[in-house]
Design a protein around this motif. Structure first.
Motif, mmCIF file in Angstrom:
data_model
loop_
_atom_site.group_PDB
_atom_site.id
_atom_site.type_symbol
_atom_site.label_atom_id
_atom_site.label_comp_id
_atom_site.label_asym_id
_atom_site.label_seq_id
_atom_site.Cartn_x
_atom_site.Cartn_y
_atom_site.Cartn_z
ATOM 1 N N ARG A 31 1.083 -3.060 -5.914
ATOM 2 C CA ARG A 31 0.149 -1.753 -5.842
ATOM 3 C C ARG A 31 -0.113 -1.041 -7.320
ATOM 4 O O ARG A 31 -1.089 -0.646 -7.515
ATOM 5 N N GLN A 87 -7.668 -0.505 -11.434
ATOM 6 C CA GLN A 87 -8.745 0.110 -11.364
ATOM 7 C C GLN A 87 -9.146 1.352 -12.360
ATOM 8 O O GLN A 87 -10.086 1.504 -12.464
ATOM 9 N N ASP A 120 -4.368 -6.550 -0.718
ATOM 10 C CA ASP A 120 -5.679 -5.827 -0.948
ATOM 11 C C ASP A 120 -5.437 -4.426 -0.284
ATOM 12 O O ASP A 120 -6.086 -3.448 -0.838
ATOM 13 N N ARG A 169 -1.960 -8.119 -12.196
ATOM 14 C CA ARG A 169 -2.153 -8.012 -10.907
ATOM 15 C C ARG A 169 -2.215 -9.165 -10.004
ATOM 16 O O ARG A 169 -1.245 -9.535 -9.285
ATOM 17 N N SER A 211 -2.378 -2.619 -9.208
ATOM 18 C CA SER A 211 -3.900 -2.450 -8.755
ATOM 19 C C SER A 211 -4.551 -1.118 -9.066
ATOM 20 O O SER A 211 -5.438 -1.107 -9.451
ATOM 21 N N ARG A 259 -4.081 -2.545 -2.978
ATOM 22 C CA ARG A 259 -5.226 -2.207 -3.960
ATOM 23 C C ARG A 259 -6.100 -0.921 -3.491
ATOM 24 O O ARG A 259 -6.401 0.158 -4.214
#
Length: 616
Positions: A219, A226, A336, A273, A222, A339
């Motif tokens: 996490r 971003q 996912d 990641r 992630s 993320r």
């Protein structure tokens, strides 16, 4: 030579002595998430839960497809147990295969319905989040966008919402389906072979442990990934928006290297990641299928001893494969979801921002009819991004209704700050600003701005039609009113020559227009506003003589019968002003008419002689 570029030095102040400055306000945090962990996904759920009908249909379709999937091993169990015995005719096992085909049809239809409604929910949820975030951004004061890069905010509206769309429109559905299939499969396994199913269940905590341990790091990576992706977008927007400057100074290679550096940073973060996710997936699947292999060894012995039928073993193997596949899929889904949690945090921080400039609980109404009287009373102001410098230093200035006041001074003197406070984009630290006698802090900012028309120095033309750009002044204006304003602004001639006239797309930033044409469009926009107070940042110094003449004519019509505060760059405008204010260091250092200031033989007089001699 323009006054704004030539004024320097500080003659005797016309304002009272400055008072001690209060401590600067603490710096605001920049784009800091407001929620932690998976709790940030609650915002996504609140948005999606507005559509209960679609959610119910998607869940029913999901349960139907999961049930059909689990029915397939049961069919094979009956085929093996009853179809391989001696003397069994094909007609005996035909009903089993007919049932299998029926299950397959149900599975296909239910999967299609689930895919449609889950995809619909994903797209609708993301659309609502984007609208909500943009609506909240439009409420925020300019200060927020000075401290946070608009290009990074734009990345949140695109990249982060795309991640959420993928999760809502696909990942959550996959997770729920695999959870239902996994749970239903375990129940069926216990009906087939309780001992073997128990062995499988005992191994589940061993599978969950690496997910918990590695999930937090996934996490974090992630979210960092971003952030790096947002930096890539910001670099691209910045460079593409200044392409003429980049090419004019031959900095293509340098900008390419800067962009490459941002992309490589993004790739390096992403590599960490997905590398960690790969390790997590390998560990979980290895443990999962290793456990299944050991369990199957025990199952074969049970078949050999007659404690388990061949059909039951077949069904157990198929179901165990489905269950283990579901568990493996859940490990990838978890990554996912983590993320998406990071993306939701970033969007939630934008949605939770509160505007610093807002209407009071009981706003005071501005008097009618509007006069346009503007007053600055002992105003002290510093920009939050430059707290060490006073933009306005105990400044007092009153502009009477219908009066035209020109403000001149060097860069950084505080001229534009007068406009910022008049529009109530900021509030002063000391003193007050009034419009028609009402303190702006007591009034609704929207009502204040309805009484003001602004013509900025840097023209703002939106990537839309000429009609929509003009209607920014009055959105309900008719075409006749638009053409009348364009005529008064000396813009009608070139607007008539556009391919589709008012429906012509003007390009990004008005790229299809010249500088003088863009300026005249902004003047027409201000004419449509028909406000009693005009804030005019005159911008004719960069225009050719013919364009300047047309713009000046349009400005004269715009200023007629309005209270006007104008930042003057050319003395031609200054001479027409009823009063001239000379600013330096946030204070008024000279004040008077053009004639009176020239007679004093001071700074203004020297600059006037210099500019007019240059013009001659």
């Amino acid at each position: 030579m323009a006054i704004s570029g030539a004024l320097s030095g500080r003659p005797g102040a016309a304002n009272p002595a400055p008072m001690p400055l209060p401590d600067p306000a603490p710096a605001r945090p920049k784009l800091v998430p407001t929620r932690r962990g998976l709790g940030s996904l609650r915002m996504v759920w609140r948005t999606a839960s507005r559509y209960p009908v679609q959610i119910v249909i998607a869940l029913l379709a999901l349960l139907t497809s999961a049930g059909a999937t689990l029915f397939i091993p049961r069919t094979f169990q009956r085929v093996v147990d009853h179809g391989f015995a001696k003397g069994v005719s094909p007609s005996t096992i035909a009903p089993y295969f007919q049932g299998l085909f029926a299950v397959v049809i149900v599975l296909a239809l239910a999967t299609a319905v689930r895919f449609y409604f889950v995809s619909w929910l994903g797209e609708r949820t993301v659309a609502d989040i984007r609208i909500a975030v943009q609506a909240n951004l439009l409420r925020l004061a300019p200060r927020y966008f000075e401290e946070n890069r608009p290009s990074e905010i734009a990345s949140r509206l695109t990249a982060d919402t795309t991640i959420i769309e993928q999760v809502v429109g696909s990942t959550v559905s996959v997770a729920l389906r695999n959870a239902v299939v996994g749970l239903g499969g375990l129940i069926y396994l216990f009906t087939l072979a309780p001992k073997l199913a128990g062995m499988l269940v005992v191994g589940i905590p061993v599978l969950i442990l690496p997910i918990v341990l590695l999930g937090t790091r996934v996490r974090r990576y992630s979210k960092n990934s971003q952030d790096r992706l947002a930096e890539v977008g910001a670099r691209a927007v910045e460079t593409l928006g200044a392409m003429k400057i980049v090419q004019a100074f031959g900095q293509q290679r340098r900008e390419g290297e800067r962009f490459q550096e941002a992309v490589e940073d993004s790739f390096a973060t992403a590599k960490r990641r997905f590398g960690l996710r790969a390790v997590m997936t390998a560990v979980v699947i290895g443990l999962l299928f290793g456990s299944v292999s050991l369990i199957l060894w025990e199952a074969v012995q049970d078949v050999a001893s007659g404690r388990l039928s061949g059909g039951s073993l077949t069904a157990f193997v198929l179901t165990a494969g489905i269950v283990t596949g579901a568990a493996g899929a859940l490990t990838e889904v978890w990554g996912d979801i983590l993320r998406a949690s990071g993306a939701a945090e970033r969007l939630a921080s934008l949605m939770s921002e509160e505007p610093e400039i807002a209407a009071p609980a009981a706003p005071r109404s501005l008097p009618t009819p509007a006069n346009g009287a503007l007053s600055f009373e002992q105003v002290l102001f510093r920009y939050p991004t430059r707290p060490e410098v006073s933009a306005l230093d105990i400044l007092t200035l009153r502009i009477e209704p219908g009066e035209t006041v020109a403000v001149v001074g060097p860069s950084g003197a505080g001229k534009s700050t007068l406009f910022q406070l008049a529009e109530r984009f900021y509030d002063p630290e000391g003193g007050r600003v009034t419009l028609d006698g009402v303190d702006l802090r007591d009034a609704d900012p929207a009502e204040i701005r309805r009484r003001i028309a602004l013509v900025p120095q840097e023209t703002v033309i939106f990537g839309a039609s000429a009609r929509d750009n003009l209607r920014y002044g009055a959105w309900e204006a008719t075409d006749d009113q638009l053409w009348a304003a364009a005529e008064a602004a000396n813009a009608a001639e070139f607007l008539h020559k556009l391919p589709d006239r008012l429906d012509t797309f003007l390009g990004e930033g008005g790229a299809r227009l010249s500088g003088g044409q863009r300026q005249r469009v902004t003047i027409a926009r201000a004419l449509l506003r028909d406000a009693p107070l005009l804030l005019l940042d005159e911008a004719t110094s960069a225009l050719d003589a013919d364009s300047e003449r047309l713009v000046q004519e349009a400005l004269e019509r715009l200023m007629d019968s309005r209270t006007t505060l104008v930042i003057a760059h050319r003395l031609a405008t200054v001479r027409r002003a009823g009063r001239i204010i000379v600013m330096d260091g946030g204070r008024i250092v000279e004040e008077g008419t053009h004639a009176s200031l020239v007679e004093r033989s001071g700074l203004y007089a020297r600059l006037a002689r210099l500019q007019f001699s240059d013009a001659a």
